[in-house]
Design a protein around this motif. Structure first.
Motif, short mmCIF file in Angstrom:
data_model
loop_
_atom_site.label_atom_id
_atom_site.label_comp_id
_atom_site.label_asym_id
_atom_site.label_seq_id
_atom_site.Cartn_x
_atom_site.Cartn_y
_atom_site.Cartn_z
N SER A 186 0.81 -1.21 0.00
CA SER A 186 0.00 0.00 0.00
C SER A 186 0.85 1.26 0.00
N ASN A 207 -1.98 -4.33 -2.91
CA ASN A 207 -2.66 -4.26 -1.62
C ASN A 207 -3.87 -3.33 -1.75
N GLU A 208 -5.03 -3.79 -1.30
CA GLU A 208 -6.26 -3.02 -1.48
C GLU A 208 -6.22 -1.66 -0.79
N SER A 209 -5.32 -1.49 0.16
CA SER A 209 -5.22 -0.20 0.87
C SER A 209 -4.40 0.83 0.12
N ASN A 210 -3.77 0.43 -0.98
CA ASN A 210 -2.95 1.38 -1.75
C ASN A 210 -3.85 2.45 -2.36
N PRO A 211 -3.58 3.74 -2.08
CA PRO A 211 -4.44 4.80 -2.60
C PRO A 211 -4.10 5.24 -4.02
N CYS A 234 -4.20 -0.04 -8.38
CA CYS A 234 -5.06 -1.19 -8.13
C CYS A 234 -4.80 -2.23 -9.20
N LYS A 268 -5.54 4.00 -9.37
CA LYS A 268 -6.61 3.65 -8.44
C LYS A 268 -7.98 3.89 -9.05
#
Length: 458
Positions: free
Chosen positions: A97, A121-125, A128, A137
């Protein structure tokens, strides 16, 4: 059995790269197994960059850590250098992330021939993963499409930019489709693609094609949409003669150098009304041959054949035929779908007794005409009469393009448009379908047989 390694020192610390950060000369290695390690460098502040490794790891799957330790200090891994994964034998890669920057100045770090999937990682702003491909993203930028086993590649709608090197070295592609939302094709984006494809269609939404975007890909035909505004002089480098169709009414600006790199090998096809502009435009005028896409509007003593170029953005077309220049005396209107097939005829008195419409003529291979256009023929018009026409190209009910002109029903009299016909001669299309209006019903004629509009043999 595939091996998968995860850095034990990883910590969930997410942050963006600070403005003004610059690389330092400090580099260090982090072990991921007894025999493998990765090379990192420090950036100003508390950030680290994953750098090119002289000795690539031998693992199949790789998970990049959120943080790394150096001299008892923790640094966030925020950046991936452009050669970070050069020659890595990995098949899958997972980004943490904390990654906010991917450097692609001279290369794309993910252009390794064995890589098939990139996960994030799904938390990466910032990034994706969609079906194993790397996107921004908001999914408007495609950063990398790995060397998957996909033979039919469809870039999803919503993507606006193909980032530099993003599809480089792909192989075994049989079909490739771009979205209508695409605006820019980046540096070396489709460089060295190994494919059986002999043509590429760039749709109307694309506004710019950057340097070497199609380099190393031997093509027979390239189609450029009507929205194109600028192309790099070296956006493609074919070794053979190339047929290029450009729908842009205004010749796109050529940047880099003042002429296309392979202009002497290009047979160029352009809209009829833009022929003179391309013959004068810097760069385009150097093409080996310049032809018009659609035939001229030609009338006889009892009818007319009118043609127009295809629009990738269109959902339909409407043609209006008037008996006066002010467009107040409507003789008839014809509605067509996006594929140029007749959908509706509205007749007003006085009107032709019969209407004949040719089906779509699309890249007639027998005629070696590498261009797409639609045409229809109206017969039984009043002889020696001036008629005026108006075409509207529609997209979801909105008018996106119009064309108007006039003709006189005198034998073999062309319209006021004096642009020449293509230099490649046309031949009769095989298995041609003709539609006629008879007693208020549309009848299909094919190979001497009569059918209803639903295909029932009469």
């Amino acid at each position: 059995m595939k091996k998968s390694f995860l850095f034990l020192c990883a910590m969930l610390v997410a942050s963006s790269r600070m403005v003004g950060e610059t690389p330092t000369d400090i580099t260090f290695y982090v072990h991921i197994s007894e025999t493998d390690s990765l090379r990192f460098g420090l950036l100003d502040g508390d950030s680290a960059i994953l750098k090119e490794n002289v000795y690539p790891p031998t693992c199949d799957s790789l998970v990049i850590p959120e943080t790394v330790q150096y001299n008892n200090t923790t640094y966030r891994v925020t950046t991936i250098d452009e050669y970070a994964f050069a020659d890595y034998p990995i098949s899958s890669l997972t980004l943490p992330s904390s990654i906010s920057t991917i450097i692609t100045t001279d290369a794309n770090p993910f252009c390794t021939k064995s890589l098939q999937n990139i996960y994030v990682n799904e938390s990466n702003p910032y990034f994706c993963s969609v079906d194993g491909a790397l996107y921004s993203k908001d999914t408007t930028t495609l950063h990398n499409y790995p060397n998957k086993t996909d033979k039919n590649v469809v870039i999803p709608e919503g993507v606006k930019v193909l980032a530099p090197y993003s599809m480089r070295n792909m192989k075994d592609i049989e079909t490739l489709e771009f979205p209508l939302t695409l605006k820019e094709i980046g540096l070396r984006c489709l460089h060295n693609i190994q494919s059986k494809l002999q043509q590429v269609i760039i749709k109307d939404s694309v506004e710019q094609i950057d340097s070497l975007a199609l380099r190393g890909w031997i093509l027979e035909k390239v189609v450029l949409g009507s929205g194109l505004k600028s192309v790099h002089s070296h956006f493609l480098t074919n070794n053979d003669t190339l047929n290029m169709v450009c729908y842009a009414k205004t010749p796109p600006t050529i940047f880099g150098q003042q002429t296309l790199h392979i202009a002497s090998k290009i047979n160029l096809f352009v809209p009829r009304a833009s022929y003179s502009s391309y013959c004068k435009a810097i760069g385009w005028r150097d093409c080996a041959h310049i032809n018009v896409i659609e035939p001229p509007v030609v009338s006889t003593d009892e009818g007319v054949t009118i043609s127009w170029v295809q629009s990738f953005s269109a959902t339909g077309y409407v043609w209006y035929l008037y008996k006066d220049e002010a467009h107040t005396q409507l003789a008839m209107s014809l509605s067509f779908d996006k594929d140029g097939r007749l959908q509706e005829i509205v007749l007003n008195s006085p009107a032709p007794q019969r209407v004949e419409a040719e089906d779509i003529e699309e890249g007639n291979k027998e005629a070696e005409r590498f261009a797409e256009y639609f045409s229809f023929t109206i017969k039984n018009l009043s002889s020696n009469t001036n008629y005026y026409y108006l075409r509207k190209t529609l997209c979801q009910g909105e008018v996106i393009e119009t064309e108007e002109g006039t003709f006189n029903t005198t034998p073999d009299t062309p319209t006021a448009i004096q642009d020449p016909t293509p230099s490649i001669p046309a031949m009769e299309a095989q298995d041609k379908v003709t539609k006629i209006l008879q007693d208020g019903n549309i009848i299909l004629l094919r190979n001497g047989k009569r059918y209803t509009i639903l295909g029932k043999n009469l």
